[in-house]
Design a protein around this motif. Structure first.
Motif, PDB file in Angstrom:
ATOM      1  N   ALA A  16       0.822  -1.206   0.000  1.00  0.00           N
ATOM      2  CA  ALA A  16       0.000   0.000   0.000  1.00  0.00           C
ATOM      3  C   ALA A  16       0.860   1.263   0.000  1.00  0.00           C
ATOM      4  O   ALA A  16       0.425   2.327  -0.421  1.00  0.00           O
ATOM      5  CB  ALA A  16      -0.925   0.005   1.214  1.00  0.00           C
ATOM      6  N   GLY A  17       2.101   1.106   0.470  1.00  0.00           N
ATOM      7  CA  GLY A  17       2.989   2.268   0.505  1.00  0.00           C
ATOM      8  C   GLY A  17       3.761   2.456  -0.787  1.00  0.00           C
ATOM      9  O   GLY A  17       4.581   3.354  -0.903  1.00  0.00           O
ATOM     10  N   THR A  18       3.550   1.573  -1.752  1.00  0.00           N
ATOM     11  CA  THR A  18       4.252   1.681  -3.027  1.00  0.00           C
ATOM     12  C   THR A  18       3.393   2.495  -3.989  1.00  0.00           C
ATOM     13  O   THR A  18       2.441   2.001  -4.582  1.00  0.00           O
ATOM     14  CB  THR A  18       4.507   0.278  -3.608  1.00  0.00           C
ATOM     15  N   VAL A  19       3.714   3.763  -4.094  1.00  0.00           N
ATOM     16  CA  VAL A  19       2.905   4.668  -4.907  1.00  0.00           C
ATOM     17  C   VAL A  19       3.770   5.189  -6.044  1.00  0.00           C
ATOM     18  O   VAL A  19       4.921   5.551  -5.839  1.00  0.00           O
ATOM     19  CB  VAL A  19       2.403   5.850  -4.048  1.00  0.00           C
ATOM     20  N   ARG A  20       3.232   5.187  -7.248  1.00  0.00           N
ATOM     21  CA  ARG A  20       3.974   5.755  -8.362  1.00  0.00           C
ATOM     22  C   ARG A  20       3.200   6.955  -8.903  1.00  0.00           C
ATOM     23  O   ARG A  20       1.986   6.900  -9.040  1.00  0.00           O
ATOM     24  CB  ARG A  20       4.184   4.729  -9.466  1.00  0.00           C
ATOM     25  N   VAL A  65      -3.646  -9.793  -3.316  1.00  0.00           N
ATOM     26  CA  VAL A  65      -4.210  -8.592  -2.702  1.00  0.00           C
ATOM     27  C   VAL A  65      -3.205  -7.442  -2.807  1.00  0.00           C
ATOM     28  O   VAL A  65      -3.556  -6.311  -3.143  1.00  0.00           O
ATOM     29  CB  VAL A  65      -4.605  -8.852  -1.230  1.00  0.00           C
ATOM     30  N   GLY A  66      -1.930  -7.751  -2.544  1.00  0.00           N
ATOM     31  CA  GLY A  66      -0.879  -6.731  -2.615  1.00  0.00           C
ATOM     32  C   GLY A  66      -0.731  -6.176  -4.015  1.00  0.00           C
ATOM     33  O   GLY A  66      -0.563  -4.968  -4.211  1.00  0.00           O
ATOM     34  N   ILE A  67      -0.810  -7.055  -5.025  1.00  0.00           N
ATOM     35  CA  ILE A  67      -0.695  -6.590  -6.408  1.00  0.00           C
ATOM     36  C   ILE A  67      -1.862  -5.654  -6.738  1.00  0.00           C
ATOM     37  O   ILE A  67      -1.678  -4.606  -7.360  1.00  0.00           O
ATOM     38  CB  ILE A  67      -0.650  -7.803  -7.370  1.00  0.00           C
ATOM     39  N   GLY A  68      -3.044  -6.026  -6.252  1.00  0.00           N
ATOM     40  CA  GLY A  68      -4.200  -5.161  -6.460  1.00  0.00           C
ATOM     41  C   GLY A  68      -3.976  -3.781  -5.856  1.00  0.00           C
ATOM     42  O   GLY A  68      -4.244  -2.750  -6.495  1.00  0.00           O
ATOM     43  N   LEU A  69      -3.434  -3.781  -4.612  1.00  0.00           N
ATOM     44  CA  LEU A  69      -3.175  -2.500  -3.939  1.00  0.00           C
ATOM     45  C   LEU A  69      -2.168  -1.666  -4.729  1.00  0.00           C
ATOM     46  O   LEU A  69      -2.330  -0.454  -4.886  1.00  0.00           O
ATOM     47  CB  LEU A  69      -2.629  -2.758  -2.527  1.00  0.00           C
ATOM     48  N   MET A  70      -1.123  -2.330  -5.224  1.00  0.00           N
ATOM     49  CA  MET A  70      -0.092  -1.576  -5.943  1.00  0.00           C
ATOM     50  C   MET A  70      -0.643  -1.041  -7.259  1.00  0.00           C
ATOM     51  O   MET A  70      -0.354   0.092  -7.658  1.00  0.00           O
ATOM     52  CB  MET A  70       1.134  -2.458  -6.183  1.00  0.00           C
ATOM     53  N   ARG A  71      -1.462  -1.842  -7.944  1.00  0.00           N
ATOM     54  CA  ARG A  71      -2.067  -1.376  -9.203  1.00  0.00           C
ATOM     55  C   ARG A  71      -2.931  -0.146  -8.936  1.00  0.00           C
ATOM     56  O   ARG A  71      -2.905   0.827  -9.697  1.00  0.00           O
ATOM     57  CB  ARG A  71      -2.930  -2.488  -9.804  1.00  0.00           C
ATOM     58  N   ASP A  72      -3.689  -0.202  -7.823  1.00  0.00           N
ATOM     59  CA  ASP A  72      -4.540   0.943  -7.479  1.00  0.00           C
ATOM     60  C   ASP A  72      -3.717   2.200  -7.267  1.00  0.00           C
ATOM     61  O   ASP A  72      -4.241   3.305  -7.350  1.00  0.00           O
ATOM     62  CB  ASP A  72      -5.312   0.657  -6.171  1.00  0.00           C
ATOM     63  N   ARG A  73      -2.442   2.015  -6.938  1.00  0.00           N
ATOM     64  CA  ARG A  73      -1.597   3.179  -6.684  1.00  0.00           C
ATOM     65  C   ARG A  73      -0.720   3.491  -7.885  1.00  0.00           C
ATOM     66  O   ARG A  73       0.413   3.922  -7.750  1.00  0.00           O
ATOM     67  CB  ARG A  73      -0.753   2.931  -5.425  1.00  0.00           C
ATOM     68  N   ASN A  74      -1.268   3.212  -9.077  1.00  0.00           N
ATOM     69  CA  ASN A  74      -0.634   3.643 -10.316  1.00  0.00           C
ATOM     70  C   ASN A  74       0.602   2.837 -10.693  1.00  0.00           C
ATOM     71  O   ASN A  74       1.339   3.220 -11.589  1.00  0.00           O
ATOM     72  CB  ASN A  74      -0.264   5.131 -10.206  1.00  0.00           C
ATOM     73  N   ASN A  75       0.877   1.733  -9.971  1.00  0.00           N
ATOM     74  CA  ASN A  75       2.062   0.949 -10.318  1.00  0.00           C
ATOM     75  C   ASN A  75       1.744  -0.024 -11.431  1.00  0.00           C
ATOM     76  O   ASN A  75       0.665  -0.593 -11.478  1.00  0.00           O
ATOM     77  CB  ASN A  75       2.512   0.116  -9.113  1.00  0.00           C
ATOM     78  N   SER A  76       2.711  -0.188 -12.330  1.00  0.00           N
ATOM     79  CA  SER A  76       2.586  -1.348 -13.198  1.00  0.00           C
ATOM     80  C   SER A  76       3.383  -2.450 -12.520  1.00  0.00           C
ATOM     81  O   SER A  76       4.327  -2.190 -11.784  1.00  0.00           O
ATOM     82  CB  SER A  76       3.130  -1.052 -14.592  1.00  0.00           C
ATOM     83  N   ILE A  77       2.989  -3.677 -12.725  1.00  0.00           N
ATOM     84  CA  ILE A  77       3.641  -4.801 -12.061  1.00  0.00           C
ATOM     85  C   ILE A  77       4.566  -5.470 -13.066  1.00  0.00           C
ATOM     86  O   ILE A  77       4.157  -5.753 -14.193  1.00  0.00           O
ATOM     87  CB  ILE A  77       2.592  -5.817 -11.572  1.00  0.00           C
ATOM     88  N   ALA A  78       5.808  -5.675 -12.650  1.00  0.00           N
ATOM     89  CA  ALA A  78       6.761  -6.346 -13.545  1.00  0.00           C
ATOM     90  C   ALA A  78       6.206  -7.725 -13.874  1.00  0.00           C
ATOM     91  O   ALA A  78       5.983  -8.525 -12.979  1.00  0.00           O
ATOM     92  CB  ALA A  78       8.112  -6.462 -12.865  1.00  0.00           C
ATOM     93  N   PRO A  79       5.946  -7.978 -15.164  1.00  0.00           N
ATOM     94  CA  PRO A  79       5.316  -9.263 -15.488  1.00  0.00           C
ATOM     95  C   PRO A  79       6.271 -10.435 -15.252  1.00  0.00           C
ATOM     96  O   PRO A  79       7.464 -10.340 -15.541  1.00  0.00           O
ATOM     97  CB  PRO A  79       4.956  -9.121 -16.970  1.00  0.00           C
ATOM     98  N   ILE A  80       5.728 -11.506 -14.715  1.00  0.00           N
ATOM     99  CA  ILE A  80       6.521 -12.722 -14.533  1.00  0.00           C
ATOM    100  C   ILE A  80       5.656 -13.897 -14.963  1.00  0.00           C
ATOM    101  O   ILE A  80       4.441 -13.774 -15.086  1.00  0.00           O
ATOM    102  CB  ILE A  80       6.956 -12.916 -13.059  1.00  0.00           C
TER     103      ILE A  80
END
Lengths: 491, 301
Positions: A38-42, A349-364
């Protein structure tokens, strides 16, 4: 063994504190992990508003860098390109020690050569034969594959059917096949130049590591350029070029007869940690959950010593070895199950939170994701076994808990919090059980890419399973030692 | 099945302390064997060695002819109460017995049986940490009985029991022996074993001081002595001492006379005109017999 396992399981489940401790471990792992996520904001504030650039994805599914200077023609079917790389030169801006000048120079992974690429889209498939700044002649394709191929200056790429053949030659007459790759359909064929930034890492005066990456470019002089099977005219494009980019990073091509001089900047490579937020960011809670796991693992055996219960246990099982093995199996199974629940919750859940904060997720890949989740559970389970063994050796809760934390958690925190030099951090993560945290690393380090491969940025010195094996080794040795002393000692 | 316990030449040192020094005895089935001696005589250490918890420096302890450590389901061969407070306080008594039973391949039904047998009843579903000393002893005894073993070892089972509990455990010990089991009971208080023990092993300074049938021991300790009841204690002592007897005061109006037979005592008192109420052959208590035996071997620390 079955009666012993059942007996130790009964022991475990009938002490409320241990069951509660295991649940606390799950809650801490999930809770702290989600706090981190949740603290990972872009934020990408710019003239167009808060719009973050799309990160290109390569054919292998990885996030990639795909920015280079490309001088090309169309390749509808079969064809080839042959060149001699006569000269490689370049410019490095403000390098050490004084960072005050723009100097001539070529960075080690600057690359010039021939390429067949599907189209001009960033991330599209390609294969290339190239000469590099300091790593000789190489064949690379689809961003992650790299093959060293001596140091010949003559390069050739030939397509027949779906097969691309990369060759090199010292003199332009005797050719050696380096690699064959597949690339279907209409494509582009031509020359390319790319030069990644000049990377240095330095130690900050107040701890921490300072990374710097300075703009560079490279100029390749190609002689005797001959192309067969191509159609259309020669065109220059800066693939992935941005409007308003610094002059030095803008590519260009000059032509005199069969000689072409191509200048370019950027890189064609996996994006590493720049490819987006990594899934293991959602699992940082495992380090904290680990404390509860250690306490439970230690107490599962030291409580027996404290109460004298060990006498009843050993009188009932005079072989003794089985007691510790059964205890280890019980505590490992419980912790693994809890860890699996925790990780399987924290990641999505964490990925969802990070996406909500404008992060793209490094695809794996799904396989990597499974490895990270199951690996986290296994990491906790093996730590529990190590803690149990230390408990049996020390017979004192406090001593064993401290020893386990010093062995597993402290090196991990020291190494990743960047309070010690990176070399010391890497050493710690090779020789202590904390090496096991490597199993959480989802994005690998690539030797063909110059990057900040330091623990503070999530790069472990050992491969995932290698690091995990180090941790397992510690647990196995500790358990064996505990069995030996348990068998020798009077109860 | 051979249910004897044979302890052979055990020696054990803990640092500078010699705990056992050639401890040798055997325990026979069908009777309660008392294992007595002052604190530090090596009783507990011997029992711990029998059940494989400690290794002797020398010597061996065999149960039914084999070493305890080689037994497959040891609790079905030997039941032991060594430390009544050896349990996890937050676990219920029933669960404590359950894990112990499971380790021997026994089921919960057997647990319920021993819970009833020792009279824990519904208290077995409470946390053992809240138990009184007496209930802890009952839990420890339940654990020893779990495997229905032919050999039973009890280390100080009377500790902390109320009078009712002491009566109960004496009955239990007798009935266990009557079933043909070998029962070894240690105690540092002889009076506890009165009327229970059929055989006595007296330990002192890590070795066996006496290994005798209880009847035999009491007879020896009583041997030739006379109990005298008189209100004229001073006069009686003077007259008897003059006649060469050794007189011990045992109560306000009772004396023990050694060196004279009953008839001689009566003659001396009559001649000296000392009134007396009763002259009888003395029967020593187990405690007296024991004190006699261990007089030299008591180790004061």
């Amino acid at each position: 063994m079955i009666p012993l396992l059942r007996s130790e399981w009964t022991k475990f489940r009938t002490v409320r504190g241990w069951v509660a401790g295991s649940i606390v471990a799950v809650l801490l792992t999930v809770g702290v992990g989600l706090l981190g996520a949740a603290g990972t904001v872009r934020s990408c504030q710019g003239p167009q508003g808060d719009v973050c650039p799309e990160i290109p994805i390569g054919p292998g599914g990885q996030a990639v860098h795909d920015r280079f200077s490309f001088y090309h023609r169309a390749l509808p079917g079969d064809g080839s390109i042959t060149v001699k790389v006569a000269d490689v030169s370049g410019v490095i801006t403000y390098p050490p020690p004084d960072h005050d000048k723009i100097v001539p120079g070529v960075v080690p992974w600057a690359k010039v050569g021939v390429m067949v690429k599907q189209d001009l889209r960033q991330g599209s498939a390609y294969a290339a034969v190239m000469v590099t700044g300091a790593h000789g002649t190489r064949v690379q394709d689809d961003f992650v594959n790299d093959l060293a191929a001596g140091g010949d200056p003559w390069l050739r790429l030939t397509r027949s059917g779906d097969t691309l053949k990369g060759e090199s030659s010292p003199d332009g007459t005797s050719w050696r096949v380096i690699a064959e790759r597949r690339l279907k359909g209409p494509a582009l064929i031509g020359l390319f130049a790319a030069s990644p930034c000049d990377v240095t890492l330095s130690q900050g005066a107040l701890g921490g590591t300072i990374g710097a990456c300075r703009l560079t470019n490279v100029t390749g002089k190609f002689e005797d350029v001959s192309v067969e099977g191509a159609s259309g005219t020669w065109t220059h494009d800066d693939v992935g070029g941005e409007i308003g980019a610094p002059t030095l990073s803008v590519g260009s091509a000059r032509v005199w007869g069969s000689t072409i001089q191509l200048t370019g900047s950027g890189d064609i490579s996996p994006a590493g940690m720049e490819g987006g937020a990594v899934v293991e960011r959602t699992l940082t809670g495992a380090s904290i959950g680990l404390i509860a796991v250690i306490v439970v693992g230690v107490l599962f055996v030291t409580a027996e010593y404290r109460r004298g219960l060990i006498k009843a246990t050993l009188a009932a099982n005079p072989g003794r070895t089985g007691v510790l093995l059964a205890k280890a199996a019980v505590v490992a199974t419980v912790t693994f199950a809890g860890g699996l629940v925790a990780a399987a919750l924290a990641v999505p859940v964490g990925i969802g939170l990070m996406r909500d904060r404008n992060n793209s997720i490094a695809p794996i890949t799904a396989l990597t994701e499974v490895r990270v989740i199951v690996g986290t559970a296994a990491l906790l389970a093996v730590t529990a076994v190590l803690a149990l063994a230390l408990g049996a050796i020390f017979r004192r809760s406090a001593a064993a808990v401290i020893a386990a934390i010093m062995l597993v958690l402290l090196p991990q925190l020291l190494a990743t919090a960047s309070v010690i030099p990176s070399s010391a951090a890497q050493w710690l993560l090779r020789v202590t059980p904390a090496a096991g945290f490597a199993i959480q690393q989802s994005i690998p380090a690539y030797p063909q890419v110059e990057d900040y491969y330091i623990p503070a940025l999530g790069y472990y010195p050992l491969p995932p399973l290698g690091g995990f094996a180090v941790m397992c080794g510690y647990a196995a040795v500790a358990l064996a030692g505990a069995i030996v002393v348990l068998r020798r000692r009077d109860a | 099945m051979d249910v004897t316990v044979e302890v052979n030449g055990l020696r054990k040192r803990f640092g500078a302390t010699r705990a056992l020094d050639d401890m040798t005895f055997s325990v026979k089935p069908g009777l309660v064997t008392g294992f007595v001696g002052p604190n530090g005589a090596g009783k507990s250490t011997t029992m711990r060695i029998i059940v494989g918890l400690d290794r002797p420096d020398e010597g061996s302890a065999l149960v039914g002819g084999v070493a305890y450590r080689t037994l497959k389901r040891p609790l079905t061969h030997v039941g032991a109460l060594l430390d009544a407070s050896a349990f996890q306080p937050s676990r219920t008594a029933r669960n404590h017995l359950l894990w112990l039973a499971q380790s021997q391949g026994l089921g919960p039904r057997r647990v319920d049986e021993v819970v009833e047998q020792v009279g824990l009843g519904t208290a077995a579903r409470r946390r053992a940490g809240g138990y009184s000393l007496g209930m802890r002893q009952r839990l420890g005894i339940a654990a020893a009985l779990l495997g229905d073993p032919p050999v039973l070892l009890f280390d100080e089972p009377f500790n902390g029991l109320d009078p009712e509990g002491i009566v109960w455990i004496r009955g239990l010990l007798r009935s266990l022996a009557a079933d043909g089991r070998s029962v070894l009971v240690s105690s540092h208080l002889m009076s506890e074993l009165q009327d229970v023990a059929g055989h006595l092993i007296v330990a002192g300074r890590g070795r066996v001081v006496a290994d005798r049938a209880v009847e035999d021991l009491i007879a020896t300790a009583s041997n030739g002595r006379v109990t005298l009841r008189t209100t004229a204690r001073e006069d009686a002592m003077e007259a008897l001492a003059r006649a060469g007897a050794t007189v011990t005061v045992t109560g306000a109006d009772s004396l023990t006379v050694a060196g004279l037979s009953g008839a001689e005592t009566v003659a001396v008192l009559t001649a000296a005109e000392v009134a007396f109420a009763e002259v009888s052959a003395h029967r020593a208590t187990l405690e007296e017999a024991y004190m006699e035996l261990t007089r030299e071997s008591v180790e004061f620390r």
